[in-house]
Design a protein around this motif. Structure first.
Motif, PDB file in Angstrom:
ATOM      1  N   MET A 187      34.663 -11.223  -9.225  1.00 39.20           N
ATOM      2  CA  MET A 187      35.530 -10.400  -8.383  1.00 39.20           C
ATOM      3  C   MET A 187      36.846 -10.111  -9.078  1.00 39.20           C
ATOM      4  SD  MET A 187      34.952 -11.425  -4.383  1.00 39.20           S
ATOM      5  CE  MET A 187      35.194 -13.199  -4.515  1.00 39.20           C
ATOM      6  N   LEU A 190      36.332  -7.377 -11.739  1.00 39.51           N
ATOM      7  CA  LEU A 190      36.172  -6.064 -11.120  1.00 39.51           C
ATOM      8  C   LEU A 190      37.479  -5.559 -10.531  1.00 39.51           C
ATOM      9  CD1 LEU A 190      32.772  -6.736  -9.329  1.00 39.51           C
ATOM     10  CD2 LEU A 190      33.114  -5.246 -11.307  1.00 39.51           C
ATOM     11  N   ASP A 191      38.225  -6.451  -9.926  1.00 39.60           N
ATOM     12  CA  ASP A 191      39.492  -6.076  -9.320  1.00 39.60           C
ATOM     13  C   ASP A 191      40.483  -5.589 -10.370  1.00 39.60           C
ATOM     14  OD1 ASP A 191      41.339  -5.838  -7.137  1.00 39.60           O
ATOM     15  OD2 ASP A 191      42.279  -7.706  -7.784  1.00 39.60           O
ATOM     16  N   GLY A 193      39.654  -4.205 -13.197  1.00 42.53           N
ATOM     17  CA  GLY A 193      39.109  -3.093 -13.960  1.00 42.53           C
ATOM     18  C   GLY A 193      38.680  -3.456 -15.356  1.00 42.53           C
ATOM     19  N   LEU A 245      27.211  -6.071  -9.258  1.00 39.12           N
ATOM     20  CA  LEU A 245      28.559  -5.745  -9.712  1.00 39.12           C
ATOM     21  C   LEU A 245      29.038  -4.437  -9.097  1.00 39.12           C
ATOM     22  CD1 LEU A 245      28.126  -6.768 -13.438  1.00 39.12           C
ATOM     23  CD2 LEU A 245      29.715  -7.827 -11.833  1.00 39.12           C
ATOM     24  N   ARG A 246      28.181  -3.447  -9.025  1.00 34.80           N
ATOM     25  CA  ARG A 246      28.575  -2.166  -8.444  1.00 34.80           C
ATOM     26  C   ARG A 246      28.864  -2.297  -6.954  1.00 34.80           C
ATOM     27  NH1 ARG A 246      24.081   1.252 -11.846  1.00 34.80           N
ATOM     28  NH2 ARG A 246      25.386   1.686 -13.679  1.00 34.80           N
ATOM     29  N   ALA A 249      32.161  -4.213  -6.508  1.00 37.91           N
ATOM     30  CA  ALA A 249      33.287  -3.342  -6.820  1.00 37.91           C
ATOM     31  C   ALA A 249      33.564  -2.389  -5.659  1.00 37.91           C
ATOM     32  CB  ALA A 249      33.008  -2.560  -8.098  1.00 37.91           C
ATOM     33  N   LYS A 254      37.035  -0.651  -5.645  1.00 38.05           N
ATOM     34  CA  LYS A 254      37.222  -0.405  -7.072  1.00 38.05           C
ATOM     35  C   LYS A 254      36.000   0.318  -7.635  1.00 38.05           C
ATOM     36  CE  LYS A 254      41.070  -2.881  -7.252  1.00 38.05           C
ATOM     37  NZ  LYS A 254      42.385  -2.367  -7.701  1.00 38.05           N
ATOM     38  N   ALA A 256      33.368  -0.017 -10.698  1.00 37.58           N
ATOM     39  CA  ALA A 256      32.897  -0.964 -11.714  1.00 37.58           C
ATOM     40  C   ALA A 256      32.830  -0.266 -13.069  1.00 37.58           C
ATOM     41  CB  ALA A 256      31.531  -1.507 -11.324  1.00 37.58           C
ATOM     42  N   ARG A 257      33.514  -0.822 -14.042  1.00 39.36           N
ATOM     43  CA  ARG A 257      33.503  -0.264 -15.399  1.00 39.36           C
ATOM     44  C   ARG A 257      32.451  -1.026 -16.204  1.00 39.36           C
ATOM     45  NH1 ARG A 257      39.466  -0.166 -17.677  1.00 39.36           N
ATOM     46  NH2 ARG A 257      38.434   1.225 -19.205  1.00 39.36           N
TER      47      ARG A 257
END
Length: 322
Positions: A187, A190-191, A193, A245-246, A249, A254, A256-257
């Motif tokens: 988390m 993802l937060d 970036g 993950l997506r 995010a 956010k 997800a990169r």
């Protein structure tokens, strides 16, 4: 508060505390929290000291009047082991400590002992669409999984000797509000970036939301059908690491990169860095079949993965703003 007394060990832990709060919310049972340290549960329910240290035999809680024990306390799986003999350390708490508690429970007239075990008793991974089942032969690999398996065996023997009913629950990774360890790290990445090379993983992982696990635990307290059973539990929806993950995010608000790095390349790089185990957990599959749990108990996961991820994200953001 009325109803049968239910003692929860590890009541300051992630799962144990959630079980106590669920019991308080239901008001069907009278929870007793067995803890090793101070807790915010004080004042909400009866709190008793409890420690799994075998050198402290007087630390076992008083169980007179307790109808059911939910044993959540354990030496948990850790990524960075410090014990010289990790298996011995796991056995001391998770096997010998559990046996001491279970025998005390049986002697005190406890009717049912619910043991929170681990899917690691089944093994570390599955083939895609070849989920673990409750009837599979156990195949634990790491010390944590071995200790949980040995504890299950010991509990079945105690049940045969004393008549105390034993119920075993084997969860996979548990997540929800207040989750720590790797899920919390995810988390945070993802937060912030952080670009992650995990955009091309096509595995399947079973997870269980904290709300779903606690719901199953409570269902096992007084269900006649639960006695003597082993239950696997999950959200009933499997996700790839990339999908997880997506979704996480999105729950965080956010994007997800995720970089689509081939899994083969990830494995090569991880091997060179001595991190093969980490990549296998990210890229491998681990699925569980909960049909037995559904059929025996008439149970289904009440919380969707989407809702559970949102709850975890909301809690995380709330903590960040304090």
């Amino acid at each position: 508060m009325s109803g049968p007394r239910v003692l929860v060990t590890g009541a300051t832990g992630f799962v144990g505390e959630a079980v106590v709060f669920r019991l308080l919310l239901d008001k069907k049972f009278t929870p007793v929290a067995a803890v090793r340290a101070s807790t915010r549960l004080s004042g909400l329910c009866r709190v008793v000291p409890f420690d799994l240290d075998l050198d402290l035999p007087t630390a076992l809680p008083v169980l007179e009047g307790v109808a059911v024990v939910i044993h959540c306390a354990a030496r948990v799986h850790v990524m960075s082991e410090t014990a010289v003999d990790s298996l011995a350390a796991f056995r001391k708490a998770n096997v010998e400590g559990t046996v001491r508690l279970a025998r005390r429970a049986a002697e005190s007239g406890v009717k049912r002992f619910i043991f929170i075990s681990s899917i690691k008793v089944n093994g570390e991974s599955t083939g895609r669409n070849m989920p673990f089942k409750a009837t599979d032969l156990p195949a634990p690999i790491d010390p944590y999984g071995v200790s949980k398996h040995e504890a299950e065996i010991a509990l079945r023997q105690i049940s045969l000797e004393t008549g105390m009913e034993v119920v075993v629950i084997r969860p996979p990774l548990v997540y929800g509000p207040g989750v720590k360890a790797n899920f919390l790290s995810m988390m945070r990445w993802l937060d912030r970036g952080v670009p992650l090379p995990l955009g091309a993983i096509d595995n399947q992982r079973s997870l269980v939301a904290l709300g779903n696990l606690t719901d199953l635990v409570v269902a096992c307290i007084d269900s006649p059908a639960a006695a003597g059973q082993v239950f696997l539990v999950s959200d009933g929806e499997d996700l790839s690491t990339t999908q997880l993950l997506r979704r996480m995010a999105f729950a965080l608000g956010k994007v997800a990169r995720l970089l689509p790095v081939p899994v083969g390349l990830l494995r090569v790089v991880a091997s060179m860095m001595g991190k093969s185990g980490v990549v296998e957990r990210l890229c491998g599959s681990l699925q569980v079949d909960i049909r037995h749990t559904r059929e025996v108990l008439g149970w289904h996961p009440p919380v969707s993965a989407e809702r559970a991820l949102r709850q975890a994200a909301d809690h995380y953001r709330d903590k960040q703003t304090r």
